[in-house]
Write an enzyme that holds these catalytic residues in place. Sequence first.
Site, mmCIF file in Angstrom:
data_model
loop_
_atom_site.group_PDB
_atom_site.id
_atom_site.type_symbol
_atom_site.label_atom_id
_atom_site.label_comp_id
_atom_site.label_asym_id
_atom_site.label_seq_id
_atom_site.Cartn_x
_atom_site.Cartn_y
_atom_site.Cartn_z
ATOM 1 N N LYS A 15 0.854 -1.165 0.453
ATOM 2 C CA LYS A 15 -0.055 -0.177 0.125
ATOM 3 C C LYS A 15 0.799 0.885 -0.006
ATOM 4 O O LYS A 15 2.230 1.882 0.659
ATOM 5 C CB LYS A 15 -1.196 0.092 1.379
ATOM 6 C CG LYS A 15 -0.124 -0.276 2.811
ATOM 7 C CD LYS A 15 0.436 1.926 2.948
ATOM 8 C CE LYS A 15 0.831 1.289 4.327
ATOM 9 N NZ LYS A 15 1.240 2.519 4.297
ATOM 10 N N ASP A 137 -2.075 -1.423 10.798
ATOM 11 C CA ASP A 137 -2.504 -1.508 8.897
ATOM 12 C C ASP A 137 -3.007 -2.364 8.381
ATOM 13 O O ASP A 137 -3.709 -3.017 7.401
ATOM 14 C CB ASP A 137 -0.995 -1.015 8.046
ATOM 15 C CG ASP A 137 -0.497 0.329 8.070
ATOM 16 O OD1 ASP A 137 -1.230 1.396 8.440
ATOM 17 O OD2 ASP A 137 0.554 0.584 7.797
HETATM 18 O O1 C5P Z 1 -0.549 -0.560 14.995
HETATM 19 P P1 C5P Z 1 1.329 -0.838 15.399
HETATM 20 O O2 C5P Z 1 1.694 -2.125 15.495
HETATM 21 O O3 C5P Z 1 0.992 -1.164 13.133
HETATM 22 O O4 C5P Z 1 1.727 0.853 15.270
HETATM 23 C C1 C5P Z 1 3.071 0.734 16.441
HETATM 24 C C2 C5P Z 1 3.114 1.851 16.704
HETATM 25 O O5 C5P Z 1 3.177 2.936 15.659
HETATM 26 C C3 C5P Z 1 2.007 1.620 17.567
HETATM 27 O O6 C5P Z 1 2.314 1.127 18.627
HETATM 28 C C4 C5P Z 1 2.541 3.299 18.072
HETATM 29 O O7 C5P Z 1 3.628 4.163 19.052
HETATM 30 C C5 C5P Z 1 1.896 3.958 16.557
HETATM 31 N N1 C5P Z 1 0.794 3.878 16.516
HETATM 32 C C6 C5P Z 1 0.606 5.688 16.791
HETATM 33 N N2 C5P Z 1 -1.088 6.327 16.532
HETATM 34 C C7 C5P Z 1 -0.950 5.054 14.430
HETATM 35 C C8 C5P Z 1 -1.063 3.789 14.615
HETATM 36 C C9 C5P Z 1 0.535 3.377 14.786
HETATM 37 O O8 C5P Z 1 0.956 6.121 17.476
HETATM 38 N N3 C5P Z 1 -2.909 5.671 13.868
#
Ligand code: C5P
Length: 311
Positions: A15, A137
């Site tokens: 993406k 994601d």
């Molecule tokens: O959900 P994912 O593991 O991909 O996200 C990794 C990190 O990115 C989260 O722990 C958070 O610190 C940050 N994040 C965020 N806001 C989002 C997506 C991710 O702060 N909407």
Amino acid sequence: MPKSAQQLTIRAPAKLNLTLEVLGRRPDGYHELHTIFQAVTLYDVLEVLPAADIELVVDGEAPHGEDNLILRAARALARYAPAHGARLLLHKLIPSGAGLGGGSSDAAAALVLLNRQWETGLSRSELAQLAQSLGADVPFFLWSGVALGTGRGDDIRPLELYTDAGGSHLGPPIHFVLSTPPFHLPDKTAQIFQRVREENYSNGSVTRALVGRLAAGEELRQEDLHNALLGPACAAFEPLAEYLETLQDLSGHSWTLSGAGPTCFTLAATQDDASRIASQVSALPGRRFVCHAAPPLASAHPELLPLPSPA
Ligand code: C5P
């Protein structure tokens, strides 16, 4: 094992984020986003074969063990499946940790494949809940195509763009050139979100305006692209600002960042233009990809859908 267990294959697209706005920080520590996800024709391929236990074999550069989100997805779904073995083979082409959502796409692909293979019968919204627990994601890739992401980026509204009257996917008349520099940062996404400050916030209007323009049949333009993580990512990946400047100098096009990066991308009107831009920037370190919009999962893999409706 269900009688129907067989060999199934799915293509898991990368993406890009056409827009990524940060609206603010949420009480759960995440950030509230408005983003337009666009699936593109750069694919990993995931195959599943019947097996007694859950196993993963990786061909390419991706984590081999329990760190791979595919195994976490399989184990999360296995809780709902009476018989749950599977040999999963991942052919990895999408660079990992690059802002292209490759690991998330693989995890969503595993949920869709195994939901069929194990006859688990979860609806798309039930799979989306599992997907949310794997990463922000992941849910997008249960729809793929082009979609609006709100909340943590995991609340997905598919955008019915680029289809003809019969619902067939046409794709926008636009090509993408991607350049993925060899910059790595442990715990990248969290590191970059930690650097987001109030001055990076906006109210979602850039995203809403682009959704409106695309829905009205207008063309996607370079100036429509926006990513609030660009400044924080340039601060976190030190050579990134210079890399972007060099891409621009060599191609005469402006480039933007996908997700938390470090993949940079630009638009091209035709496949030939895209190939020319890719060769103009080919001396820079990293990998180049020329691709275009990928169709939604429902058109790409009708044999795996429809998923059952919620009970
Ligand atoms: O959900 P994912 O593991 O991909 O996200 C990794 C990190 O990115 C989260 O722990 C958070 O610190 C940050 N994040 C965020 N806001 C989002 C997506 C991710 O702060 N909407």
